[in-house]
Structures are given as structure tokens and as C-alpha cells.
Write an enzyme that holds these catalytic residues in place. Sequence first.
Site, short mmCIF file in Angstrom:
data_model
loop_
_atom_site.label_atom_id
_atom_site.label_comp_id
_atom_site.label_asym_id
_atom_site.label_seq_id
_atom_site.Cartn_x
_atom_site.Cartn_y
_atom_site.Cartn_z
N PHE A 54 0.85 -1.20 0.00
CA PHE A 54 0.00 0.00 0.00
C PHE A 54 0.88 1.24 0.00
O PHE A 54 1.65 1.48 0.93
CB PHE A 54 -0.92 0.02 1.22
CG PHE A 54 -1.82 1.22 1.27
CD1 PHE A 54 -2.87 1.36 0.36
CD2 PHE A 54 -1.63 2.24 2.20
CE1 PHE A 54 -3.71 2.47 0.39
CE2 PHE A 54 -2.45 3.34 2.24
CZ PHE A 54 -3.50 3.46 1.33
N GLY A 55 0.77 2.04 -1.08
CA GLY A 55 1.53 3.28 -1.19
C GLY A 55 0.67 4.48 -0.90
O GLY A 55 -0.41 4.63 -1.48
N TYR A 56 1.13 5.36 -0.03
CA TYR A 56 0.37 6.55 0.34
C TYR A 56 1.19 7.83 0.22
O TYR A 56 0.66 8.93 0.40
CB TYR A 56 -0.16 6.42 1.77
CG TYR A 56 0.91 6.19 2.81
CD1 TYR A 56 1.60 7.24 3.40
CD2 TYR A 56 1.25 4.90 3.21
CE1 TYR A 56 2.59 7.02 4.33
CE2 TYR A 56 2.24 4.66 4.16
CZ TYR A 56 2.89 5.72 4.71
OH TYR A 56 3.89 5.49 5.65
N GLY A 57 2.48 7.69 -0.08
CA GLY A 57 3.36 8.85 -0.22
C GLY A 57 4.20 8.72 -1.47
O GLY A 57 3.68 8.59 -2.58
N SER A 58 5.52 8.70 -1.31
CA SER A 58 6.40 8.66 -2.48
C SER A 58 6.28 7.37 -3.27
O SER A 58 6.63 7.33 -4.46
CB SER A 58 7.85 8.87 -2.05
OG SER A 58 8.29 7.83 -1.20
N GLU A 131 12.86 2.51 3.14
CA GLU A 131 11.82 2.94 4.08
C GLU A 131 12.15 2.66 5.55
O GLU A 131 11.60 3.30 6.44
CB GLU A 131 10.49 2.26 3.74
CG GLU A 131 9.97 2.54 2.33
CD GLU A 131 9.56 3.98 2.14
OE1 GLU A 131 9.30 4.68 3.14
OE2 GLU A 131 9.51 4.44 0.98
#
Length: 218
Positions: A54-58, A131
Amino acid sequence: MSARYPTPSETSHSPCPDYPPALGESRLLTDEERTESLECALRSWDRRSDLWLFGYGSLIWNPGLPTVEAMRSKVHGYHRGLYLWSRVNRGTPEQPGLVLALDRGGSCIGIAFRLAANGAMPHLEALWRREMAMGSYRPAWLPCVLADGRRVDALAFVMRRDVPSYTGKLRDDTIRTVFGCASGRYGTTLDYVSRTVAALRESGMPDRALEALLTRCR
């Protein structure tokens, strides 16, 4: 790696009294600690099935790994915000930047990426180096609802509130100061936030709160 942080007297000239924050010494995770974190996060994965991230930023605009599917998705119980001081990627120990994190409460729309099981480990190891350099996130499998109605568990990076780099709620003048000075190995905080806002809008899921913050503080 450790770093010495300025004392309050050394930073009294700062235009913002809350910046830079007193974070104490920083330390990067060792290769062994990072590997242990990755293996712990993957305990429930059978190594044969494709997995979701799940990607929510970069990760939305720079996933950095090959994926076989990408789709808008939503998680409940967490929301996106600038809750993490960045002393490497978007700032330095002397002038920490800010990056996005998932914190408790609300919901968050992002992009779910499906990573093929075959050959996934080298890409996951690279993702962990990116990350989890300092272990400020808690890797977690979150239930996601995809845009087509499918429900999957996706691996995401959730903010740890027990680390010094957790910001809590910041004032606009603090964020404005960070936008004006913080830069790390991947560039400035301002560029990071601007690109995320643009990517969210281009993906058809604008984050109104983040856009308003960028307008107020840039």
C-alpha cells in the site's frame, strides 16, 4: 551511524522556536536488524502468492520496484500526515525534514501495488533499505478495499509513536520553516510534498487537507 544534535543555545537564532526539534542521537539500523525486520514482516506470507503493497506517499509516484498491477485503494483506521522527522531522506540531523506516515484514526486513499512472488525478495530488501533505514515505521498488513471491490491485505509502513522522530501535530510555522530549509539524500521536503500532492491529484484521489497545507506553508 550517530549524529550530534545542536543544543537549544546553539539554535536560538532559528526563526521558529519549535525547530529544529530535540531528537537526540540518530542511529541507522544494521543490516542484520533490517533483515530481521523484513523477515518478521513476511512471516505470514507463503512466498508463493503475489503480495500487495500500500503506497500513500512517495511510493505512489516512485514505487522503485516492478509491479504487475496497481490500483486505487482505501484503508480504514489510519490517515496520512506529515508525522515523521526525516534525518536522512529529506533532511539532516541538524535540519530534519518531514515525510508522510500513516497514523491512527480516519482512513486513507492510496495505490495498492501487486508484486509478483517470483523474484520479490531482492525488491523487498531494496524497499526496506529505503523505508526502514532507522526503524521509525512499523510494517503492518492492512486490509485494503481496491477500486474494483476486491479486498486484499497489503503491506504498509505505519508510524511508530514510541520513537523520537514521531512529530505529533505540528504548527504551520514549523512546517513552513521545514519547507524552506530541509533537504536530504533524496531532495527537499517541499519537493516531496509537492510531488505527492500532484500524484494524488493525477490519480484521481486528491488529498484536500495536504493540498491546503501545501498552499498555506509553501
